[in-house]
Motif scaffolding. Structure first.
Motif, PDB file in Angstrom:
ATOM      1  N   MET A   1       0.820  -1.586  -0.030  1.00 11.10           N
ATOM      2  CA  MET A   1      -0.085  -0.143  -0.192  1.00 11.10           C
ATOM      3  C   MET A   1       0.897   1.551  -0.067  1.00 11.10           C
ATOM      4  O   MET A   1       0.315   2.147   0.146  1.00 11.10           O
ATOM      5  CB  MET A   1      -1.127   0.147   1.297  1.00 11.10           C
ATOM      6  N   LYS A   2       2.210   1.608  -0.135  1.00 10.59           N
ATOM      7  CA  LYS A   2       3.193   2.789   0.499  1.00 10.59           C
ATOM      8  C   LYS A   2       2.691   2.831  -1.097  1.00 10.59           C
ATOM      9  O   LYS A   2       3.157   2.405  -2.298  1.00 10.59           O
ATOM     10  CB  LYS A   2       4.271   1.971   0.096  1.00 10.59           C
ATOM     11  N   ASP A   3       2.825   4.398  -0.935  1.00 11.60           N
ATOM     12  CA  ASP A   3       2.240   5.255  -2.062  1.00 11.60           C
ATOM     13  C   ASP A   3       0.800   5.646  -2.063  1.00 11.60           C
ATOM     14  O   ASP A   3       0.459   6.339  -3.872  1.00 11.60           O
ATOM     15  CB  ASP A   3       3.259   5.220  -2.764  1.00 11.60           C
ATOM     16  N   LYS A   4      -0.157   4.200  -1.988  1.00 14.07           N
ATOM     17  CA  LYS A   4      -1.245   4.518  -2.668  1.00 14.07           C
ATOM     18  C   LYS A   4      -1.781   5.693  -1.888  1.00 14.07           C
ATOM     19  O   LYS A   4      -1.369   5.956  -0.147  1.00 14.07           O
ATOM     20  CB  LYS A   4      -1.527   3.307  -2.160  1.00 14.07           C
ATOM     21  N   ARG A   5      -3.284   6.066  -2.430  1.00 18.46           N
ATOM     22  CA  ARG A   5      -3.461   7.480  -1.461  1.00 18.46           C
ATOM     23  C   ARG A   5      -4.750   6.861  -1.078  1.00 18.46           C
ATOM     24  O   ARG A   5      -5.997   6.444  -1.896  1.00 18.46           O
ATOM     25  CB  ARG A   5      -4.039   8.084  -2.892  1.00 18.46           C
ATOM     26  N   VAL A   6      -5.591   7.370   0.045  1.00 20.56           N
ATOM     27  CA  VAL A   6      -6.629   6.675   0.385  1.00 20.56           C
ATOM     28  C   VAL A   6      -7.292   8.040   1.333  1.00 20.56           C
ATOM     29  O   VAL A   6      -6.362   8.149   2.409  1.00 20.56           O
ATOM     30  CB  VAL A   6      -6.052   6.008   1.499  1.00 20.56           C
ATOM     31  N   LEU A   7      -8.859   8.065   0.613  1.00 18.98           N
ATOM     32  CA  LEU A   7      -9.063   8.969   1.698  1.00 18.98           C
ATOM     33  C   LEU A   7     -10.056   8.605   2.517  1.00 18.98           C
ATOM     34  O   LEU A   7     -11.338   7.881   2.487  1.00 18.98           O
ATOM     35  CB  LEU A   7     -10.145   9.647   0.512  1.00 18.98           C
ATOM     36  N   TYR A   8      -9.764   9.267   3.356  1.00 16.57           N
ATOM     37  CA  TYR A   8     -10.891   9.099   4.873  1.00 16.57           C
ATOM     38  C   TYR A   8     -12.405   9.458   4.675  1.00 16.57           C
ATOM     39  O   TYR A   8     -11.444  10.988   5.927  1.00 16.57           O
ATOM     40  CB  TYR A   8      -9.808   8.511   6.303  1.00 16.57           C
ATOM     41  N   VAL A   9     -13.170   9.872   4.839  1.00 19.12           N
ATOM     42  CA  VAL A   9     -14.528  10.431   5.101  1.00 19.12           C
ATOM     43  C   VAL A   9     -15.067   9.884   6.055  1.00 19.12           C
ATOM     44  O   VAL A   9     -15.479   9.192   6.532  1.00 19.12           O
ATOM     45  CB  VAL A   9     -14.997  10.625   4.139  1.00 19.12           C
TER      46      VAL A   9
END
Length: 269
Positions: A1-9
């Motif tokens: 998952m390194k450098d992946k983008r996760v948006l937490y809402v």
């Protein structure tokens, strides 16, 4: 998952609101991901109970200023940001004086649900998506926590379905026990239809109970996480008939790593 983008809402994030299962879980999930090299952004509503001075919230002028149309009304979007001490993480706050300035989160001083909670949820969903568009930050995963954020999957899959920024984005919804009884304003379904979302897609919201709002999120998600130990049998049965990956309840010690494995091996694989 390194450098992946996760948006937490999330409807709630600590330390900005009192610690609950949701506020601590959504924060710790983001914090752990951040420390593992994941690019993270956190969004939550800017409730009036949040002490702006204590947490050093400030408006981001370049992101604020647009109007969102909610049920044929222009509602100004204000974006504020704060940094979580010691973590080098930023939290973005969706704000509007009409919807969020009051000294309560979802209930008034008589413990009655605010009549416009339905519009607040629509505004929050649209506000998050429009702000991410302005940031030009395409998330690999959008992880939704709490009912106030639970219209976001529907809006992403329908209202914003042709937006190229989210073409590859996958939606994960975490399920928590109900934090209100009764239902939101019965006009919610018509306010969503105003945005040209089909009758079929909003039919489940004819009775806008906590259960049905979560069902809408589930039906428009690419993965489901049971974030609390006990869920209603009706909600569990609804999850079981969806053809999407699911993650069972995890302990406090294991959930953050389990979420990252779930993202990598079940959602993005």
């Amino acid at each position: 998952m390194k450098d992946k983008r996760v948006l937490y809402v999330s409807s709630e994030v600590s330390p900005y609101l009192p610690e609950t299962e949701m506020s601590s879980t959504s924060f710790e999930a983001a914090r752990k991901a951040h420390h593992k090299g994941v690019q993270t952004r956190i969004f939550m509503p800017r409730y009036g109970v949040i002490n702006e001075r204590r947490y050093q919230l400030h408006e981001v002028i370049r992101l604020s200023g647009m109007n969102l149309i909610i049920n044929d009304m222009d509602m100004p979007l204000i974006i504020k940001v704060a940094s979580i001490p010691k973590e080098r993480m930023q939290v973005y706050f969706i704000d509007n004086e009409e919807y969020f300035k009051r000294k309560g989160t979802i209930k008034d001083e008589n413990s009655e649900l605010f009549l416009d909670n339905d519009e607040r949820a629509i505004f929050f969903a649209k506000g998050v998506i429009e702000t991410v568009k302005k940031l030009n930050w395409a998330p690999d995963i959008i992880h939704v926590h709490g009912w106030m954020a639970s219209l976001l999957p529907l809006y992403l899959k329908e209202y914003y379905k042709d937006d190229p920024l989210f073409t590859e984005s996958k939606i994960v919804t975490s399920l928590y026990k109900s934090d209100f009884e009764g239902a939101l304003n019965s006009e919610l379904i018509n306010k969503i239809k105003f945005d040209n979302i089909s009758d079929e897609k909003v039919a489940i919201l004819k009775d806008p109970s906590h259960l049905n709002i979560l069902k809408s999120a589930i039906a428009n998600s690419d993965g489901i996480i049971q974030a609390t130990e006990e869920l209603s049998s009706e909600l569990t049965d609804f999850v079981n008939v969806q053809n999407v990956p699911t993650l069972e309840f995890q302990s406090e010690e294991t959930f953050a790593d389990a979420y990252l494995d779930f993202y990598s091996n079940e959602i993005l694989n």
